[in-house]
Write an enzyme that holds these catalytic residues in place. Sequence first.
Site, mmCIF file in Angstrom:
data_model
loop_
_atom_site.group_PDB
_atom_site.id
_atom_site.type_symbol
_atom_site.label_atom_id
_atom_site.label_comp_id
_atom_site.label_asym_id
_atom_site.label_seq_id
_atom_site.Cartn_x
_atom_site.Cartn_y
_atom_site.Cartn_z
ATOM 1 N N SER A 157 6.498 -29.062 9.068
ATOM 2 C CA SER A 157 5.907 -27.731 8.958
ATOM 3 C C SER A 157 4.396 -27.830 9.092
ATOM 4 O O SER A 157 3.792 -28.870 8.782
ATOM 5 C CB SER A 157 6.252 -27.113 7.595
ATOM 6 O OG SER A 157 5.500 -25.931 7.354
ATOM 7 N N TYR A 183 4.771 -28.744 -1.575
ATOM 8 C CA TYR A 183 5.425 -28.532 -0.280
ATOM 9 C C TYR A 183 4.662 -29.278 0.811
ATOM 10 O O TYR A 183 5.262 -29.957 1.655
ATOM 11 C CB TYR A 183 5.488 -27.044 0.034
ATOM 12 C CG TYR A 183 6.173 -26.720 1.340
ATOM 13 C CD1 TYR A 183 7.533 -26.967 1.517
ATOM 14 C CD2 TYR A 183 5.462 -26.150 2.396
ATOM 15 C CE1 TYR A 183 8.168 -26.666 2.712
ATOM 16 C CE2 TYR A 183 6.092 -25.839 3.600
ATOM 17 C CZ TYR A 183 7.436 -26.104 3.749
ATOM 18 O OH TYR A 183 8.059 -25.799 4.946
#
Length: 322
Positions: A157, A183
Amino acid sequence: MMNSFGATSTADNVLAGINLGGKRVLVTGVSAGLGVETARALVTHGAHVVGAARDLAKAERATSAIRAQAANGGRLELVQLDLASLASVRACADALNADGRPFDAVIANAGVMRTPFGHTAEGFETQFGTNHLGHFMLVNRIAALMAPGGRLVNVASSGHRYADVDLDDPNFERTPYDPMIAYGRSKTANILFAVEFDRRHTARGVRATAVHPGGIRTELGRHMAPDELDRLVAQINAQLAADGQPPFQWKTVPQGAATSFWASFVAPAENVAGRYCENCQVAEIAEGPLSPVSPGVRPYALDPQRAKALWARSEEMVGERF
Protein backbone atom coordinates in the site's frame (compact mmCIF):
# COMPACT_ATOMS: atom_id res chain seq x y z
CA MET A 1 3.24 -3.92 -23.20
CA MET A 2 4.87 -2.20 -20.26
CA ASN A 3 3.04 1.09 -20.80
CA SER A 4 -0.30 -0.03 -22.21
CA PHE A 5 -2.07 -0.12 -18.84
CA GLY A 6 -2.62 2.48 -16.14
CA ALA A 7 -4.67 3.65 -13.18
CA THR A 8 -8.07 2.96 -14.79
CA SER A 9 -7.22 -0.48 -16.19
CA THR A 10 -9.26 -3.34 -14.76
CA ALA A 11 -8.33 -6.93 -14.02
CA ASP A 12 -10.06 -8.07 -17.21
CA ASN A 13 -8.30 -5.37 -19.27
CA VAL A 14 -4.93 -6.61 -18.07
CA LEU A 15 -5.76 -10.28 -18.64
CA ALA A 16 -7.48 -9.78 -22.00
CA GLY A 17 -6.29 -12.45 -24.42
CA ILE A 18 -4.34 -14.31 -21.74
CA ASN A 19 -5.19 -17.96 -21.16
CA LEU A 20 -4.26 -19.05 -17.66
CA GLY A 21 -5.29 -22.65 -18.27
CA GLY A 22 -2.98 -24.99 -16.39
CA LYS A 23 -1.88 -22.24 -13.99
CA ARG A 24 -2.34 -22.79 -10.28
CA VAL A 25 -2.51 -19.69 -8.08
CA LEU A 26 -2.77 -19.24 -4.31
CA VAL A 27 -4.68 -16.11 -3.25
CA THR A 28 -5.10 -15.14 0.40
CA GLY A 29 -8.12 -13.20 1.65
CA VAL A 30 -10.84 -14.45 -0.73
CA SER A 31 -13.81 -13.63 1.49
CA ALA A 32 -14.25 -9.99 0.39
CA GLY A 33 -13.07 -7.11 -1.79
CA LEU A 34 -9.90 -7.50 -3.81
CA GLY A 35 -9.50 -11.15 -2.91
CA VAL A 36 -12.85 -12.10 -4.40
CA GLU A 37 -12.21 -10.06 -7.57
CA THR A 38 -8.74 -11.59 -7.87
CA ALA A 39 -10.17 -15.08 -7.64
CA ARG A 40 -12.96 -14.25 -10.11
CA ALA A 41 -10.64 -12.90 -12.79
CA LEU A 42 -8.22 -15.80 -12.44
CA VAL A 43 -10.94 -18.44 -12.66
CA THR A 44 -12.57 -16.65 -15.61
CA HIS A 45 -9.28 -16.87 -17.48
CA GLY A 46 -8.85 -20.57 -16.80
CA ALA A 47 -6.69 -20.73 -13.69
CA HIS A 48 -7.04 -23.16 -10.82
CA VAL A 49 -7.28 -20.94 -7.75
CA VAL A 50 -6.65 -22.01 -4.19
CA GLY A 51 -8.35 -19.33 -2.14
CA ALA A 52 -7.39 -18.95 1.51
CA ALA A 53 -9.66 -17.32 4.08
CA ARG A 54 -10.05 -17.12 7.84
CA ASP A 55 -13.84 -17.46 7.71
CA LEU A 56 -14.61 -20.28 5.28
CA ALA A 57 -18.39 -19.82 5.53
CA LYS A 58 -18.03 -16.16 4.55
CA ALA A 59 -15.67 -17.09 1.73
CA GLU A 60 -18.12 -19.73 0.46
CA ARG A 61 -20.85 -17.10 0.27
CA ALA A 62 -18.59 -14.47 -1.31
CA THR A 63 -17.31 -16.81 -4.02
CA SER A 64 -20.42 -18.88 -4.75
CA ALA A 65 -21.04 -17.04 -8.02
CA ILE A 66 -17.44 -17.57 -9.11
CA ARG A 67 -17.69 -21.31 -8.68
CA ALA A 68 -21.10 -21.43 -10.32
CA GLN A 69 -19.91 -19.51 -13.38
CA ALA A 70 -16.45 -21.07 -13.73
CA ALA A 71 -15.52 -21.56 -17.37
CA ASN A 72 -12.54 -22.25 -19.62
CA GLY A 73 -11.33 -24.94 -17.23
CA GLY A 74 -10.96 -22.51 -14.33
CA ARG A 75 -11.89 -23.59 -10.84
CA LEU A 76 -11.73 -22.45 -7.24
CA GLU A 77 -11.12 -24.38 -4.05
CA LEU A 78 -11.01 -22.90 -0.56
CA VAL A 79 -8.64 -23.55 2.32
CA GLN A 80 -8.73 -22.27 5.87
CA LEU A 81 -6.10 -19.74 6.90
CA ASP A 82 -6.02 -17.34 9.84
CA LEU A 83 -2.94 -15.17 9.38
CA ALA A 84 -3.26 -13.94 12.97
CA SER A 85 -2.50 -17.45 14.23
CA LEU A 86 0.80 -19.10 13.38
CA ALA A 87 -0.73 -22.45 14.32
CA SER A 88 -3.31 -21.90 11.58
CA VAL A 89 -0.60 -20.78 9.14
CA ARG A 90 1.42 -23.93 9.85
CA ALA A 91 -1.64 -26.14 9.39
CA CYS A 92 -2.47 -24.48 6.07
CA ALA A 93 1.10 -24.77 4.81
CA ASP A 94 1.33 -28.39 5.94
CA ALA A 95 -1.84 -29.24 4.01
CA LEU A 96 -0.62 -27.52 0.85
CA ASN A 97 2.76 -29.26 1.08
CA ALA A 98 1.09 -32.62 1.64
CA ASP A 99 -1.00 -32.02 -1.48
CA GLY A 100 2.24 -31.33 -3.32
CA ARG A 101 0.91 -29.55 -6.40
CA PRO A 102 3.00 -26.53 -7.45
CA PHE A 103 1.91 -22.90 -7.67
CA ASP A 104 2.65 -20.61 -10.60
CA ALA A 105 1.85 -17.53 -8.53
CA VAL A 106 1.12 -16.60 -4.94
CA ILE A 107 -0.85 -13.39 -4.41
CA ALA A 108 -0.57 -12.40 -0.75
CA ASN A 109 -3.66 -10.20 -0.66
CA ALA A 110 -5.19 -10.61 2.79
CA GLY A 111 -4.73 -7.95 5.43
CA VAL A 112 -6.14 -5.65 8.07
CA MET A 113 -5.92 -1.87 8.35
CA ARG A 114 -5.97 0.69 11.17
CA THR A 115 -7.09 -1.81 13.77
CA PRO A 116 -7.40 -0.86 17.44
CA PHE A 117 -4.38 -1.90 19.49
CA GLY A 118 -4.39 -5.64 19.90
CA HIS A 119 -2.39 -8.81 19.46
CA THR A 120 -2.36 -11.96 17.35
CA ALA A 121 -2.59 -15.39 18.94
CA GLU A 122 1.17 -15.40 19.56
CA GLY A 123 1.20 -11.88 21.01
CA PHE A 124 2.38 -9.87 18.01
CA GLU A 125 0.87 -6.45 17.28
CA THR A 126 -2.20 -7.18 15.18
CA GLN A 127 -1.31 -5.42 11.93
CA PHE A 128 2.36 -6.44 11.79
CA GLY A 129 1.53 -9.97 12.89
CA THR A 130 -1.31 -10.44 10.42
CA ASN A 131 -0.15 -8.49 7.39
CA HIS A 132 3.52 -9.43 7.53
CA LEU A 133 4.43 -12.29 9.87
CA GLY A 134 1.51 -14.51 8.84
CA HIS A 135 2.38 -14.18 5.16
CA PHE A 136 6.12 -14.43 5.91
CA MET A 137 5.64 -17.84 7.50
CA LEU A 138 3.08 -19.11 4.98
CA VAL A 139 5.06 -18.17 1.88
CA ASN A 140 8.36 -19.45 3.23
CA ARG A 141 6.85 -22.74 4.32
CA ILE A 142 5.43 -23.38 0.83
CA ALA A 143 8.28 -21.78 -1.13
CA ALA A 144 9.37 -25.17 -2.50
CA LEU A 145 5.95 -25.46 -4.18
CA MET A 146 6.52 -22.32 -6.22
CA ALA A 147 7.39 -23.47 -9.72
CA PRO A 148 10.34 -22.06 -11.70
CA GLY A 149 9.03 -18.97 -13.46
CA GLY A 150 6.56 -18.41 -10.64
CA ARG A 151 5.99 -15.11 -8.89
CA LEU A 152 5.13 -13.90 -5.42
CA VAL A 153 3.04 -10.72 -5.38
CA ASN A 154 2.66 -9.02 -2.00
CA VAL A 155 -0.26 -6.59 -1.89
CA ALA A 156 1.22 -3.61 -0.07
CA SER A 157 0.00 0.00 0.00
CA SER A 158 0.99 3.62 -0.35
CA GLY A 159 0.38 3.48 3.41
CA HIS A 160 3.97 2.26 3.68
CA ARG A 161 4.91 5.94 3.55
CA TYR A 162 3.54 6.48 7.04
CA ALA A 163 6.34 4.47 8.65
CA ASP A 164 9.41 2.33 8.17
CA VAL A 165 9.55 -0.94 10.11
CA ASP A 166 10.71 -0.71 13.71
CA LEU A 167 12.85 -3.78 14.31
CA ASP A 168 13.57 -2.79 17.91
CA ASP A 169 9.95 -2.36 18.97
CA PRO A 170 7.72 -4.15 16.43
CA ASN A 171 4.94 -4.76 18.96
CA PHE A 172 4.65 -1.19 20.31
CA GLU A 173 5.82 -2.25 23.74
CA ARG A 174 7.65 1.06 24.22
CA THR A 175 6.18 3.19 21.43
CA PRO A 176 2.75 4.86 21.79
CA TYR A 177 0.36 3.01 19.50
CA ASP A 178 -0.91 4.78 16.40
CA PRO A 179 -3.08 2.65 14.09
CA MET A 180 -1.83 4.33 10.92
CA ILE A 181 1.82 4.06 11.95
CA ALA A 182 1.25 0.37 12.68
CA TYR A 183 -0.39 -0.08 9.28
CA GLY A 184 2.51 1.74 7.62
CA ARG A 185 5.04 -0.50 9.33
CA SER A 186 3.22 -3.63 8.16
CA LYS A 187 2.96 -2.41 4.57
CA THR A 188 6.64 -1.46 4.48
CA ALA A 189 7.32 -4.98 5.74
CA ASN A 190 5.30 -6.43 2.84
CA ILE A 191 7.56 -4.60 0.38
CA LEU A 192 10.81 -5.47 2.15
CA PHE A 193 9.74 -9.12 2.34
CA ALA A 194 9.31 -9.16 -1.45
CA VAL A 195 12.76 -7.59 -1.90
CA GLU A 196 14.55 -10.24 0.16
CA PHE A 197 12.42 -13.18 -1.05
CA ASP A 198 13.27 -12.18 -4.61
CA ARG A 199 17.00 -12.09 -3.83
CA ARG A 200 16.89 -15.52 -2.22
CA HIS A 201 14.90 -17.24 -4.99
CA THR A 202 16.09 -15.55 -8.18
CA ALA A 203 18.59 -18.31 -8.95
CA ARG A 204 15.81 -20.88 -9.29
CA GLY A 205 13.62 -18.61 -11.40
CA VAL A 206 11.09 -17.54 -8.76
CA ARG A 207 10.66 -13.77 -8.47
CA ALA A 208 8.79 -11.47 -6.09
CA THR A 209 7.30 -8.00 -6.19
CA ALA A 210 5.01 -5.75 -4.16
CA VAL A 211 2.04 -3.78 -5.44
CA HIS A 212 -0.18 -0.91 -4.35
CA PRO A 213 -3.76 -1.52 -5.53
CA GLY A 214 -4.85 2.12 -5.12
CA GLY A 215 -7.55 3.77 -3.03
CA ILE A 216 -10.59 1.47 -3.00
CA ARG A 217 -13.67 1.28 -0.81
CA THR A 218 -13.60 -2.25 0.61
CA GLU A 219 -14.01 -3.93 4.00
CA LEU A 220 -10.37 -3.05 4.67
CA GLY A 221 -11.51 0.35 5.93
CA ARG A 222 -14.04 -1.04 8.39
CA HIS A 223 -12.09 0.23 11.39
CA MET A 224 -12.38 3.82 10.18
CA ALA A 225 -15.48 5.81 11.09
CA PRO A 226 -17.35 7.07 7.98
CA ASP A 227 -16.79 10.70 8.96
CA GLU A 228 -13.07 10.00 9.48
CA LEU A 229 -12.75 8.76 5.92
CA ASP A 230 -14.73 11.72 4.59
CA ARG A 231 -12.47 14.14 6.47
CA LEU A 232 -9.38 12.43 5.09
CA VAL A 233 -10.64 12.69 1.51
CA ALA A 234 -11.54 16.36 2.06
CA GLN A 235 -8.00 17.05 3.29
CA ILE A 236 -6.52 15.25 0.30
CA ASN A 237 -8.69 17.21 -2.12
CA ALA A 238 -7.78 20.50 -0.49
CA GLN A 239 -4.11 19.72 -0.91
CA LEU A 240 -4.61 18.58 -4.50
CA ALA A 241 -6.54 21.75 -5.32
CA ALA A 242 -3.74 23.87 -3.85
CA ASP A 243 -1.30 22.01 -6.10
CA GLY A 244 -3.52 22.57 -9.14
CA GLN A 245 -4.40 18.86 -9.36
CA PRO A 246 -7.82 17.27 -9.99
CA PRO A 247 -9.70 15.78 -7.02
CA PHE A 248 -9.05 12.29 -5.71
CA GLN A 249 -10.93 9.47 -7.43
CA TRP A 250 -11.60 6.13 -5.80
CA LYS A 251 -10.71 3.08 -7.82
CA THR A 252 -13.24 0.35 -8.43
CA VAL A 253 -12.42 -3.09 -7.07
CA PRO A 254 -11.66 -4.44 -10.60
CA GLN A 255 -9.29 -1.51 -11.12
CA GLY A 256 -7.68 -2.21 -7.75
CA ALA A 257 -6.94 -5.81 -8.70
CA ALA A 258 -5.32 -4.89 -12.04
CA THR A 259 -1.78 -4.25 -10.82
CA SER A 260 -1.59 -7.64 -9.11
CA PHE A 261 -2.31 -9.32 -12.43
CA TRP A 262 0.01 -7.04 -14.36
CA ALA A 263 2.86 -7.90 -11.98
CA SER A 264 1.98 -11.61 -11.92
CA PHE A 265 1.43 -12.42 -15.58
CA VAL A 266 2.06 -9.49 -17.93
CA ALA A 267 5.16 -7.46 -17.01
CA PRO A 268 8.54 -9.10 -17.68
CA ALA A 269 9.83 -10.59 -14.46
CA GLU A 270 13.14 -8.75 -14.60
CA ASN A 271 11.29 -5.41 -14.74
CA VAL A 272 9.17 -5.90 -11.61
CA ALA A 273 11.24 -8.27 -9.47
CA GLY A 274 12.24 -6.74 -6.15
CA ARG A 275 10.28 -3.61 -7.02
CA TYR A 276 7.09 -1.81 -5.94
CA CYS A 277 4.38 -1.33 -8.57
CA GLU A 278 1.28 0.85 -8.79
CA ASN A 279 -1.18 1.70 -11.57
CA CYS A 280 0.29 -1.15 -13.66
CA GLN A 281 3.70 0.50 -13.66
CA VAL A 282 6.92 0.21 -11.68
CA ALA A 283 6.91 3.06 -9.17
CA GLU A 284 9.68 5.62 -8.96
CA ILE A 285 11.62 6.27 -5.76
CA ALA A 286 9.99 9.23 -4.00
CA GLU A 287 11.78 11.44 -1.50
CA GLY A 288 10.68 14.69 0.06
CA PRO A 289 7.08 15.86 0.66
CA LEU A 290 4.32 13.76 -0.90
CA SER A 291 0.57 14.11 -1.00
CA PRO A 292 -1.30 11.05 0.31
CA VAL A 293 -2.26 10.07 -3.25
CA SER A 294 0.85 11.01 -5.20
CA PRO A 295 2.75 8.09 -6.76
CA GLY A 296 6.07 6.73 -5.62
CA VAL A 297 7.78 4.45 -3.12
CA ARG A 298 9.92 5.52 -0.18
CA PRO A 299 13.55 4.39 -0.49
CA TYR A 300 13.56 2.62 2.89
CA ALA A 301 10.93 0.18 1.61
CA LEU A 302 13.32 -1.10 -1.09
CA ASP A 303 16.54 -1.00 0.92
CA PRO A 304 18.17 -4.44 0.52
CA GLN A 305 20.01 -4.25 3.84
CA ARG A 306 16.80 -3.28 5.60
CA ALA A 307 15.10 -6.23 3.87
CA LYS A 308 17.75 -8.64 5.16
CA ALA A 309 17.43 -7.25 8.68
CA LEU A 310 13.64 -7.60 8.61
CA TRP A 311 13.97 -11.19 7.42
CA ALA A 312 16.27 -12.05 10.32
CA ARG A 313 14.01 -10.32 12.85
CA SER A 314 10.95 -12.05 11.42
CA GLU A 315 12.60 -15.46 11.72
CA GLU A 316 13.41 -14.64 15.33
CA MET A 317 9.82 -13.63 16.03
CA VAL A 318 8.17 -16.69 14.47
CA GLY A 319 10.82 -19.07 15.80
CA GLU A 320 11.76 -20.59 12.45
CA ARG A 321 14.57 -20.13 9.95
CA PHE A 322 13.99 -20.21 6.21
